[in-house]
Design an enzyme around this catalytic site. Structure first.
Site, mmCIF file in Angstrom:
data_model
loop_
_atom_site.group_PDB
_atom_site.id
_atom_site.type_symbol
_atom_site.label_atom_id
_atom_site.label_comp_id
_atom_site.label_asym_id
_atom_site.label_seq_id
_atom_site.Cartn_x
_atom_site.Cartn_y
_atom_site.Cartn_z
ATOM 1 N N SER A 7 45.588 27.853 39.119
ATOM 2 C CA SER A 7 46.383 28.928 39.151
ATOM 3 C C SER A 7 47.692 28.046 39.222
ATOM 4 O O SER A 7 48.001 27.530 40.319
ATOM 5 C CB SER A 7 46.273 29.792 40.427
ATOM 6 O OG SER A 7 47.471 30.441 40.709
ATOM 7 N N HIS A 32 44.857 29.589 34.783
ATOM 8 C CA HIS A 32 45.207 30.998 35.279
ATOM 9 C C HIS A 32 46.824 31.198 35.612
ATOM 10 O O HIS A 32 47.496 30.437 36.262
ATOM 11 C CB HIS A 32 44.278 31.086 36.518
ATOM 12 C CG HIS A 32 44.537 32.366 37.310
ATOM 13 N ND1 HIS A 32 43.500 33.502 37.073
ATOM 14 C CD2 HIS A 32 45.352 33.058 38.072
ATOM 15 C CE1 HIS A 32 43.958 34.691 37.691
ATOM 16 N NE2 HIS A 32 44.984 34.519 38.565
ATOM 17 N N ASP A 34 49.429 33.968 36.801
ATOM 18 C CA ASP A 34 49.764 34.946 37.614
ATOM 19 C C ASP A 34 51.236 35.701 37.056
ATOM 20 O O ASP A 34 52.389 34.990 37.404
ATOM 21 C CB ASP A 34 49.843 34.639 39.088
ATOM 22 C CG ASP A 34 48.682 34.265 39.544
ATOM 23 O OD1 ASP A 34 47.558 35.215 39.516
ATOM 24 O OD2 ASP A 34 48.167 33.093 39.951
ATOM 25 N N MET A 36 53.610 38.593 37.826
ATOM 26 C CA MET A 36 53.858 39.657 38.798
ATOM 27 C C MET A 36 55.431 40.288 38.638
ATOM 28 O O MET A 36 56.241 39.538 38.010
ATOM 29 C CB MET A 36 54.172 38.930 40.123
ATOM 30 C CG MET A 36 52.756 38.265 40.774
ATOM 31 S SD MET A 36 53.066 37.354 42.192
ATOM 32 C CE MET A 36 51.583 36.524 42.440
ATOM 33 N N HIS A 65 46.530 36.937 34.442
ATOM 34 C CA HIS A 65 46.391 37.952 35.592
ATOM 35 C C HIS A 65 47.561 38.612 35.660
ATOM 36 O O HIS A 65 48.436 38.362 36.338
ATOM 37 C CB HIS A 65 46.036 37.022 36.700
ATOM 38 C CG HIS A 65 45.874 38.142 37.861
ATOM 39 N ND1 HIS A 65 45.710 37.598 39.123
ATOM 40 C CD2 HIS A 65 45.693 39.363 38.240
ATOM 41 C CE1 HIS A 65 45.471 38.471 40.022
ATOM 42 N NE2 HIS A 65 45.431 39.531 39.406
ATOM 43 N N MET A 67 49.658 41.413 37.300
ATOM 44 C CA MET A 67 49.968 42.133 38.356
ATOM 45 C C MET A 67 51.179 42.899 38.171
ATOM 46 O O MET A 67 52.014 42.909 38.923
ATOM 47 C CB MET A 67 50.152 41.126 39.739
ATOM 48 C CG MET A 67 48.549 40.776 40.207
ATOM 49 S SD MET A 67 48.862 39.082 41.130
ATOM 50 C CE MET A 67 48.919 37.955 39.796
ATOM 51 N N MET A 136 39.572 39.822 43.820
ATOM 52 C CA MET A 136 40.737 39.441 44.586
ATOM 53 C C MET A 136 40.059 39.014 46.074
ATOM 54 O O MET A 136 39.528 40.086 46.923
ATOM 55 C CB MET A 136 41.728 40.459 44.779
ATOM 56 C CG MET A 136 42.752 40.440 43.679
ATOM 57 S SD MET A 136 43.240 38.914 42.727
ATOM 58 C CE MET A 136 44.479 38.155 43.888
ATOM 59 N N ASP A 174 39.447 35.267 43.176
ATOM 60 C CA ASP A 174 41.022 34.612 43.090
ATOM 61 C C ASP A 174 41.542 34.976 44.821
ATOM 62 O O ASP A 174 41.482 35.925 45.031
ATOM 63 C CB ASP A 174 41.575 35.304 42.020
ATOM 64 C CG ASP A 174 43.077 35.028 41.999
ATOM 65 O OD1 ASP A 174 43.630 33.940 42.603
ATOM 66 O OD2 ASP A 174 43.887 35.728 41.146
HETATM 67 C C1 DX5 Z 1 47.617 35.932 44.015
HETATM 68 C C2 DX5 Z 1 47.001 35.140 42.780
HETATM 69 C C3 DX5 Z 1 46.435 34.020 42.793
HETATM 70 C C4 DX5 Z 1 46.865 32.911 43.813
HETATM 71 C C5 DX5 Z 1 45.888 32.111 44.138
HETATM 72 O O1 DX5 Z 1 48.405 36.969 44.051
HETATM 73 O O2 DX5 Z 1 46.456 36.260 41.886
HETATM 74 O O3 DX5 Z 1 46.054 33.712 41.467
HETATM 75 O O4 DX5 Z 1 47.825 32.024 42.907
HETATM 76 O O5 DX5 Z 1 46.350 30.979 45.032
HETATM 77 P P1 DX5 Z 1 45.671 30.360 45.978
HETATM 78 O O6 DX5 Z 1 44.521 29.539 45.386
HETATM 79 O O7 DX5 Z 1 46.684 29.505 46.625
HETATM 80 O O8 DX5 Z 1 45.057 31.340 46.853
HETATM 81 ZN ZN ZN Z 2 45.718 35.363 40.178
#
Ligand code: DX5
Ligand code: ZN
Length: 224
Positions: A7, A32, A34, A36, A65, A67, A136, A174
């Site tokens: 990530s 990965h 993220d 947002m 991913h 969000m 999650m 995740d």
């Molecule tokens: C959280 C993300 C994750 C996050 C995981 O909203 O979807 O992918 O980056 O990070 P760690 O491994 O630090 O929990």
């Molecule tokens: Zn994620």
């Protein structure tokens, strides 16, 4: 097959290419990403231009991913930027079946994600459609949060349902995955481990990725 999905949320964005390369040398085999929007989750990150830049520095699958609240509007742009896998939240999709078909129509692998408060049962009607399910193990929005243990029974349940219904989806997890949590999720049936803070947070990303992948692989060998 056990895989480590890096990530990039916890990486140094000014040195993203180098960070990704180092962690891949340590055995990361998926990137990965993220995404947002500040609405579905209380944080803002990146959009298609960064995916396009990542596409130039790695051949590994880019696992986007989403969000975000209106994924249908952005799926084409992420696919065009070079996403290989796209996952959407069950909680964000009013017409989840349609959205999953939209992802597939862009030749990407389609994943569905559930938040810690969402039961596996909410996915019952789409499990035959998806290439992967992402559980999650933190509330989405930030890296570096504490692992929520109820993810473990959800992973186990997804593995059971897959066997009972002879389905093919893979199981990804995740949030809060680190040396102290990875074994139990692998033993429950997770195959793709997302890790951000544990890889990029402190120290050398290559060594961190190596250690995490080793712990995950050892846990898989102990699985009966
Ligand atoms: C959280 C993300 C994750 C996050 C995981 O909203 O979807 O992918 O980056 O990070 P760690 O491994 O630090 O929990
Ligand atoms: Zn994620």
């Amino acid at each position: 097959m056990i895989e480590l999905a890096l990530s990039i949320l916890s990486a140094d964005f000014a040195r993203l290419g180098d960070e990704v390369r180092a962690a891949c040398e340590g055995g990361g085999s998926v990137i990965h990403v993220d995404i947002m929007d500040g609405h579905f989750v209380p944080n803002l990150t990146i959009g298609p231009p960064v995916v396009k830049s990542l596409r130039k520095v790695t051949q590994l699958p880019l696992d986007c991913h989403l969000m975000i609240e209106n994924p249908d509007e952005f799926i084409p742009a992420f696919a065009e930027a070079g996403a290989d896998w796209i996952s959407v939240h069950q909680e964000a999709c009013r017409h989840l079946n349609r959205t999953l078909h939209l992802i597939k129509s862009h030749d990407c692998l389609a994943g569905v994600v559930i938040n810690p408060a969402t039961p596996v049962e909410a996915l019952f009607e789409v499990l035959d459609l998806v290439d992967y399910v992402l559980v999650m193990s933190v509330n989405p929005g930030f890296g570096g949060q504490k692992f929520i243990p109820s993810a473990v029974h959800k992973i186990r349940r997804l593995a059971q349902i897959r066997a009972q219904r002879a389905l093919r989806y893979r199981i990804e997890v995740d949030g809060g995955i680190a040396l102290d949590t990875v074994a139990e999720v692998v033993q429950a049936g997770a195959e793709i481990m997302v890790a951000g803070n544990a890889v990029f947070g402190n120290g050398d990303p290559k060594k961190n990725a190596e250690a995490l992948l080793k712990a995950a692989t050892e846990a898989a060998l102990l699985k009966v």
